[in-house]
Design a protein around this motif. Structure first.
Motif, short mmCIF file in Angstrom:
data_model
loop_
_atom_site.label_atom_id
_atom_site.label_comp_id
_atom_site.label_asym_id
_atom_site.label_seq_id
_atom_site.Cartn_x
_atom_site.Cartn_y
_atom_site.Cartn_z
N SER A 177 0.85 -1.20 0.00
CA SER A 177 0.00 0.00 0.00
C SER A 177 0.88 1.24 0.00
O SER A 177 2.08 1.18 0.23
CB SER A 177 -0.91 0.01 1.23
OG SER A 177 -0.15 0.24 2.40
N ASN A 178 0.24 2.39 -0.24
CA ASN A 178 0.97 3.66 -0.24
C ASN A 178 0.69 4.49 1.00
O ASN A 178 0.99 5.68 1.05
CB ASN A 178 0.62 4.48 -1.49
CG ASN A 178 -0.89 4.72 -1.62
OD1 ASN A 178 -1.65 4.30 -0.76
ND2 ASN A 178 -1.30 5.39 -2.68
N GLN A 179 0.10 3.88 2.01
CA GLN A 179 -0.15 4.59 3.26
C GLN A 179 1.16 4.79 4.01
O GLN A 179 2.07 3.97 3.94
CB GLN A 179 -1.14 3.82 4.13
CG GLN A 179 -2.57 3.84 3.60
CD GLN A 179 -3.52 3.11 4.52
OE1 GLN A 179 -3.22 2.02 4.99
NE2 GLN A 179 -4.68 3.68 4.77
N SER A 180 1.25 5.89 4.76
CA SER A 180 2.48 6.20 5.48
C SER A 180 2.69 5.23 6.64
O SER A 180 1.76 4.56 7.12
CB SER A 180 2.42 7.63 6.02
OG SER A 180 1.53 7.73 7.12
#
Length: 324
Positions: free
Chosen positions: A205-208
């Protein structure tokens, strides 16, 4: 030049802190479990408090990342955590495993001296490596496989030496060496799986990282308090949440919270070679403290050979990992 000196100082400062923090956490926990058997604190409450404080630190870091804006931070949490239940629920698995793992470590240190625990817990390097190959399709060099074989051999030698050391067991007044060894192996397996699973989720995913830690921490807190209710609910109702707490208990909580920050500093300023060095130093510190101060550890030839193999394997695996 000044920047390089600062980075160098931070590198060795973070590694020194990691060595001391790891050894102190293990020794303090062992001491608290061995000396306070009449009115002990509840490990389940300690695990819950550590998760709460970790969540507060994570929220603070997310707050800083969002420019110290309460509205932006709350909006981010709402959008990335609450409104994405499928992504959030993925973190329930490692959250459950982390809580179980941390609880098992208290059981292990109630039955093992800190030196044996420290050496055997390095088995998590093996479980992490094997699961990384299976779940993340990573490839290991021949030298890394050799290091893992040495590591396993060293842990087995230490466990055999501990199992056969009847005099040492009697001296340290341990409840059950078998239970201690079994729980530390189980914790190593859970540590490997939860770490690899978390890495897989991060890469998918691209979540921090801070958002992922908020998701993880939220589940961890809920699971930790559920564990208190199921396991120690009646005891807490009768004697209170903070029963058996001393200054040492709060120190253990502080050291548990600092572990995440310490690892983050090492990842930023150091590398796996130096991290392996710090791990080795922490093993030596724990061994010396157990022998000279806690008086619950009698070194044997089998332990010496096994611990040496584990330390060397940790170095070798870190060097080869750093080449990637």
């Amino acid at each position: 030049m000044t920047g390089k000196r600062v980075a160098l100082h931070m590198k060795y400062a973070s590694l020194s802190f990691l060595s001391l923090q790891t050894a102190s956490h293990v020794v303090a926990t062992r001491y608290s479990r061995a000396t306070n058997r009449d009115s002990p604190y509840l490990p389940s409450t300690v695990v819950a408090l550590v998760e709460i404080f970790k969540m507060l630190i994570t929220l603070s870091m997310l707050f800083a990342e969002k420019g110290y804006s309460f509205s932006t931070t709350l909006q981010t949490i709402s959008c990335e955590v609450l409104k994405k239940p499928r992504e959030t629920i993925k973190l329930s698995v490692p959250a459950l495993l982390y809580v179980i793992q941390n609880s098992l470590l208290f059981v292990a240190l109630s039955n093992l001296d800190s030196a044996t625990y420290q050496v055997c817990y390095q088995l998590k390097i093996l479980t992490t490596a094997l699961l990384s190959v299976a779940m993340l399709h990573k490839r290991l060099r021949i030298s890394q496989w050799f290091a893992l074989i040495l590591l396993t051999s060293g842990v087995v030698l230490v466990q055999l030496a501990k199992s056969e050391g009847a005099e040492s067991a009697a001296k340290s007044k341990e409840g059950s060496v078998f239970i201690g060894l079994l729980t530390v192996v189980a914790a190593s397996c859970l540590s490997g799986f939860s770490g690899v699973y978390f890495e897989k989720v991060l890469k998918g995913s691209n979540q921090s990282l801070w958002i992922r830690n908020v998701q993880l921490g939220g589940f961890s807190i809920v699971i930790a308090f559920a564990s208190i209710y199921v396991k120690d609910g009646e005891t807490v109702a009768a004697n209170g949440f903070f029963q058996g707490y001393t200054y040492l208990t709060w120190l253990i909580i502080l050291l548990g919270v600092l572990s995440g920050i310490t690892v983050a500093l090492v990842v930023k300023y150091a590398d796996n070679i130096l991290k392996g060095f710090a791990t080795s130093i922490s093993i030596l510190i724990s061994t010396l403290v157990s022998f000279y101060f806690l008086d619950d550890f009698e070194p044997s030839f089998g332990f010496f050979i096994g611990a040496t193999l584990v330390i060397f394997a940790t170095f070798l695996y870190g060097i080869e990992f750093g080449k990637k």
